[in-house]
Design a protein around this motif. Structure first.
Motif, PDB file in Angstrom:
ATOM      1  N   TYR A 383       0.845  -1.187   0.000  1.00 39.09           N
ATOM      2  CA  TYR A 383       0.000   0.000   0.000  1.00 39.09           C
ATOM      3  C   TYR A 383       0.888   1.248   0.000  1.00 39.09           C
ATOM      4  O   TYR A 383       2.049   1.190   0.413  1.00 39.09           O
ATOM      5  N   ILE A 384       0.313   2.364  -0.440  1.00 37.82           N
ATOM      6  CA  ILE A 384       1.017   3.642  -0.353  1.00 37.82           C
ATOM      7  C   ILE A 384       0.097   4.705   0.225  1.00 37.82           C
ATOM      8  O   ILE A 384      -1.121   4.678   0.019  1.00 37.82           O
ATOM      9  N   CYS A 385       0.694   5.627   0.990  1.00 36.88           N
ATOM     10  CA  CYS A 385      -0.005   6.813   1.505  1.00 36.88           C
ATOM     11  C   CYS A 385       0.510   8.020   0.731  1.00 36.88           C
ATOM     12  O   CYS A 385       1.719   8.279   0.725  1.00 36.88           O
ATOM     13  N   LEU A 386      -0.383   8.736   0.073  1.00 36.03           N
ATOM     14  CA  LEU A 386      -0.008   9.888  -0.736  1.00 36.03           C
ATOM     15  C   LEU A 386      -0.505  11.161  -0.060  1.00 36.03           C
ATOM     16  O   LEU A 386      -1.698  11.286   0.257  1.00 36.03           O
ATOM     17  N   THR A 387       0.405  12.101   0.146  1.00 37.05           N
ATOM     18  CA  THR A 387       0.104  13.328   0.877  1.00 37.05           C
ATOM     19  C   THR A 387      -0.228  14.469  -0.081  1.00 37.05           C
ATOM     20  O   THR A 387       0.505  14.710  -1.050  1.00 37.05           O
ATOM     21  N   ARG A 388      -1.309  15.172   0.222  1.00 36.33           N
ATOM     22  CA  ARG A 388      -1.668  16.386  -0.515  1.00 36.33           C
ATOM     23  C   ARG A 388      -1.834  17.542   0.450  1.00 36.33           C
ATOM     24  O   ARG A 388      -2.427  17.394   1.506  1.00 36.33           O
ATOM     25  N   PHE A 389      -1.310  18.708   0.043  1.00 32.26           N
ATOM     26  CA  PHE A 389      -1.474  19.905   0.865  1.00 32.26           C
ATOM     27  C   PHE A 389      -2.885  20.478   0.701  1.00 32.26           C
ATOM     28  O   PHE A 389      -3.476  20.980   1.645  1.00 32.26           O
ATOM     29  N   ILE A 390      -3.408  20.403  -0.501  1.00 35.04           N
ATOM     30  CA  ILE A 390      -4.774  20.846  -0.790  1.00 35.04           C
ATOM     31  C   ILE A 390      -5.522  19.688  -1.440  1.00 35.04           C
ATOM     32  O   ILE A 390      -5.029  19.078  -2.388  1.00 35.04           O
ATOM     33  N   GLY A 391      -6.712  19.395  -0.944  1.00 38.16           N
ATOM     34  CA  GLY A 391      -7.462  18.271  -1.478  1.00 38.16           C
ATOM     35  C   GLY A 391      -7.362  17.074  -0.559  1.00 38.16           C
ATOM     36  O   GLY A 391      -6.947  17.175   0.604  1.00 38.16           O
ATOM     37  N   ASP A 392      -7.726  15.907  -1.064  1.00 41.04           N
ATOM     38  CA  ASP A 392      -7.716  14.686  -0.263  1.00 41.04           C
ATOM     39  C   ASP A 392      -6.408  13.928  -0.428  1.00 41.04           C
ATOM     40  O   ASP A 392      -5.929  13.719  -1.541  1.00 41.04           O
ATOM     41  N   SER A 393      -5.841  13.521   0.704  1.00 36.19           N
ATOM     42  CA  SER A 393      -4.750  12.552   0.657  1.00 36.19           C
ATOM     43  C   SER A 393      -5.371  11.181   0.420  1.00 36.19           C
ATOM     44  O   SER A 393      -6.565  10.983   0.616  1.00 36.19           O
ATOM     45  N   LYS A 394      -4.537  10.218   0.003  1.00 37.28           N
ATOM     46  CA  LYS A 394      -5.080   8.923  -0.397  1.00 37.28           C
ATOM     47  C   LYS A 394      -4.286   7.762   0.178  1.00 37.28           C
ATOM     48  O   LYS A 394      -3.096   7.882   0.463  1.00 37.28           O
ATOM     49  N   VAL A 395      -4.994   6.639   0.306  1.00 38.41           N
ATOM     50  CA  VAL A 395      -4.358   5.341   0.499  1.00 38.41           C
ATOM     51  C   VAL A 395      -4.669   4.525  -0.749  1.00 38.41           C
ATOM     52  O   VAL A 395      -5.820   4.446  -1.168  1.00 38.41           O
ATOM     53  N   MET A 396      -3.633   3.934  -1.352  1.00 35.75           N
ATOM     54  CA  MET A 396      -3.813   3.127  -2.547  1.00 35.75           C
ATOM     55  C   MET A 396      -3.175   1.760  -2.340  1.00 35.75           C
ATOM     56  O   MET A 396      -2.250   1.601  -1.554  1.00 35.75           O
ATOM     57  N   LYS A 397      -3.684   0.770  -3.075  1.00 32.11           N
ATOM     58  CA  LYS A 397      -3.208  -0.608  -2.966  1.00 32.11           C
ATOM     59  C   LYS A 397      -2.706  -1.094  -4.320  1.00 32.11           C
ATOM     60  O   LYS A 397      -3.311  -0.827  -5.360  1.00 32.11           O
ATOM     61  N   TRP A 398      -1.579  -1.816  -4.283  1.00 34.07           N
ATOM     62  CA  TRP A 398      -1.038  -2.363  -5.518  1.00 34.07           C
ATOM     63  C   TRP A 398      -1.933  -3.500  -6.010  1.00 34.07           C
ATOM     64  O   TRP A 398      -2.187  -4.465  -5.299  1.00 34.07           O
ATOM     65  N   GLY A 399      -2.416  -3.356  -7.248  1.00 27.30           N
ATOM     66  CA  GLY A 399      -3.344  -4.331  -7.804  1.00 27.30           C
ATOM     67  C   GLY A 399      -2.732  -5.296  -8.789  1.00 27.30           C
ATOM     68  O   GLY A 399      -3.445  -6.063  -9.428  1.00 27.30           O
ATOM     69  N   GLY A 400      -1.413  -5.285  -8.928  1.00 34.14           N
ATOM     70  CA  GLY A 400      -0.756  -6.196  -9.849  1.00 34.14           C
ATOM     71  C   GLY A 400      -0.211  -5.498 -11.081  1.00 34.14           C
ATOM     72  O   GLY A 400       0.866  -5.840 -11.583  1.00 34.14           O
ATOM     73  N   LEU A 401      -0.954  -4.490 -11.562  1.00 31.48           N
ATOM     74  CA  LEU A 401      -0.511  -3.706 -12.713  1.00 31.48           C
ATOM     75  C   LEU A 401      -0.423  -2.218 -12.405  1.00 31.48           C
ATOM     76  O   LEU A 401       0.267  -1.476 -13.103  1.00 31.48           O
ATOM     77  N   ALA A 402      -1.130  -1.804 -11.376  1.00 30.99           N
ATOM     78  CA  ALA A 402      -1.157  -0.379 -11.013  1.00 30.99           C
ATOM     79  C   ALA A 402      -1.617  -0.247  -9.570  1.00 30.99           C
ATOM     80  O   ALA A 402      -2.120  -1.206  -8.963  1.00 30.99           O
TER      81      ALA A 402
END
Length: 495
Positions: A383-402
């Motif tokens: 998984y990755i945590c992506l930080t944004r100063f403006i807007g929503d930060s995200k948690v994403m999961k590796w799905g095999g291709l993206a």
């Protein structure tokens, strides 16, 4: 009598009460003569010949009954003086709970009647569930009255696993009177250390754990100008520190164990590294590397390789994109770098074994203006945590291709979204310049983060976990306030 005698007074009172009820059954209440072994407290004397509390109760007391006695609470240690007790009835009272281990030591028990009570099946009653599963005594079926999810559930059929009684929290342990940008930890000379970058004094401050005073203390520093990152790397038992500065160039220092100080051994080429913002260290096969994310318009994010004597430029990446963060991780067992930039989406590079260089693979879609990307793993999933100063930060999961969207967090003013694993607990900490820092806890059943705790850190820029002396600490840097150290506390509510 002192506190130690209270259990004796309580059990004596109960036994006296029982004897009085038996002696006055069907008669006008009077103060009867107590049995020879019975005594009562001065304040609650029921018997005419009440005297001092005895140290023991005759072992031939084998049964007690307090049916419909309107008890709402049973004091701790009430049955300590009756080791031979075989029958005990507390049926049809107003009991919602029982003191932990109230039946401990009563090995002669054959029957316990707890029916007709409105038990609250929370963590304080977990011990009873465990006891029911181990006792040889016959216990009639009893039921939960609360909480709602357990109402009318048979307590005899519950499992201790159904009680989630372990909670954690972060509590302030120590405050360091200076602002900071980056915090990192490293193992050196069989001990754990912390290094903190102070941008305003230009220092790298090194901390060690004081085993006597039980706190962190300064033991050395590297003085520079406008220091933004102090990155330690230990190669063959030798400590090196990469010091990145906004002005005056960036340098590499070596710890001289004979002189007991840091010595500058190398300058980092100033034409490529103009405005460093982040440093990652990693090892591929037998080789050590570090990479510097450069956030200037004319700089290059550059990978440096250790050649046995020093670090030298190995590969330049992502020229003129003003990179703010670099993250090293393995995906499907292969080394990768993720570069975050203020001018485009995060870019993923993969290591090529043939050329021994990183090759660009793809961008992370729909994630413009990601200030930083940090990864974590749950079992084998990445998984990755992506930080944004403006807007929503995200948690994403590796799905095999993206990487695929998993969760969004509101993050106005955020410059750090840091996943951390402490013991068996996975957290993600989202800092903010305008509000409280949010700590999230990974819920394994929901497979996502849930809100856990708020921390009051002014303008946080980094978080790091330090484990030492069987204690776990969270360091929180602060760009505008004091650097804080939190202790990770584990509480068992069933204790």
């Amino acid at each position: 009598m002192g506190n130690a005698s209270r259990p004796f007074r309580r059990i004596a009172y109960f036994l006296c009460l029982l004897s009085v009820l038996l002696l006055t059954e069907g008669k006008k209440p009077v103060k009867p003569k107590c049995p020879a072994w019975c005594t009562c407290t001065k304040d609650n004397a029921l018997c005419e010949n009440a005297r001092s509390i005895p140290r023991s109760v005759p072992p031939d007391v084998i049964s007690l009954s307090f049916v419909r006695s309107a008890f709402t609470k049973i004091p701790e240690g009430s049955f300590l003086l009756t080791p031979s007790l075989q029958l005990l009835s507390l049926a049809n009272n107003n009991l919602q709970s029982l003191p932990k281990d109230i039946f401990k030591g009563l090995d002669s028990l054959t029957n316990v009647d707890l029916r007709g009570n409105a038990f609250n099946c929370d963590c304080k009653l977990k011990w009873l569930v465990e006891w029911l599963g181990s006792t040889n005594a016959t216990v009639e079926d009893i039921y939960c009255e609360s909480p709602p999810e357990y109402k009318k559930r048979k307590i005899n059929s519950l499992s201790p696993k159904e009680f989630d009684c372990i909670i954690t929290e972060f509590e302030v342990y120590q405050s360091l009177p200076y602002q900071s940008l980056s915090v990192d930890t490293f193992s050196y000379m069989n001990d754990e250390h912390v290094v903190i970058a102070q941008p305003f004094t230009g220092k790298c401050i090194f901390l060690e754990w004081d085993h006597v005073e039980v706190m962190f203390r300064n033991y050395d520093n590297i003085t520079g100008t406008s220091t933004v990152v102090c990155k330690p790397i230990v190669i063959e038992s030798q400590l090196y520190v990469i010091v990145a500065q906004l002005f005056g160039g960036s340098h590499i220092y070596k710890r001289d164990i004979f002189a007991n100080k840091f010595i500058k051994i190398q300058d980092i080429e100033i034409l490529k590294i103009r405005k460093p913002n982040d440093i990652e260290t990693f090892r591929i096969a037998e080789d050590w590397y570090f990479v510097v994310a450069d956030s200037s318009k004319a700089g290059f994010t550059t990978v440096y390789k250790w050649n046995g004597n020093g670090f030298y430029s190995h590969q330049s990446l992502h020229a003129w994109y003003r990179d703010t963060d670099v993250e090293y991780l393995e995906i499907s067992g292969k080394p990768h770098l993720i570069l975050s930039s203020s001018s485009q989406r995060p870019v993923i590079y993969q290591w090529n074994k043939g050329t021994n260089e990183f090759v660009k693979r793809f961008d992370i879609q729909d994630m413009e203006d990601a200030y930083a990307v940090k990864h974590f793993k749950v079992k084998e999933d990445v998984y990755i945590c992506l930080t944004r100063f403006i807007g929503d930060s995200k948690v994403m999961k590796w799905g095999g291709l993206a990487f695929l969207d998993l969760q969004r967090m509101p993050s106005r003013g955020s410059m750090v979204f840091q996943p951390l694993q402490i013991s068996n607990y996975q957290y993600a900490i989202l800092g903010s310049d305008y509000s409280f820092t949010q700590v999230y806890y990974w819920d394994a059943e929901k497979a996502k983060f849930v809100k856990f705790q708020e921390l009051n850190v002014q303008a946080p820029r980094s978080f790091i976990h330090v484990s030492i002396d069987k204690r776990d600490f969270l360091f929180a840097s602060s760009f505008k306030g004091t650097t804080l150290i939190y202790k990770h506390v584990i509480v068992d509510l069933s204790a």
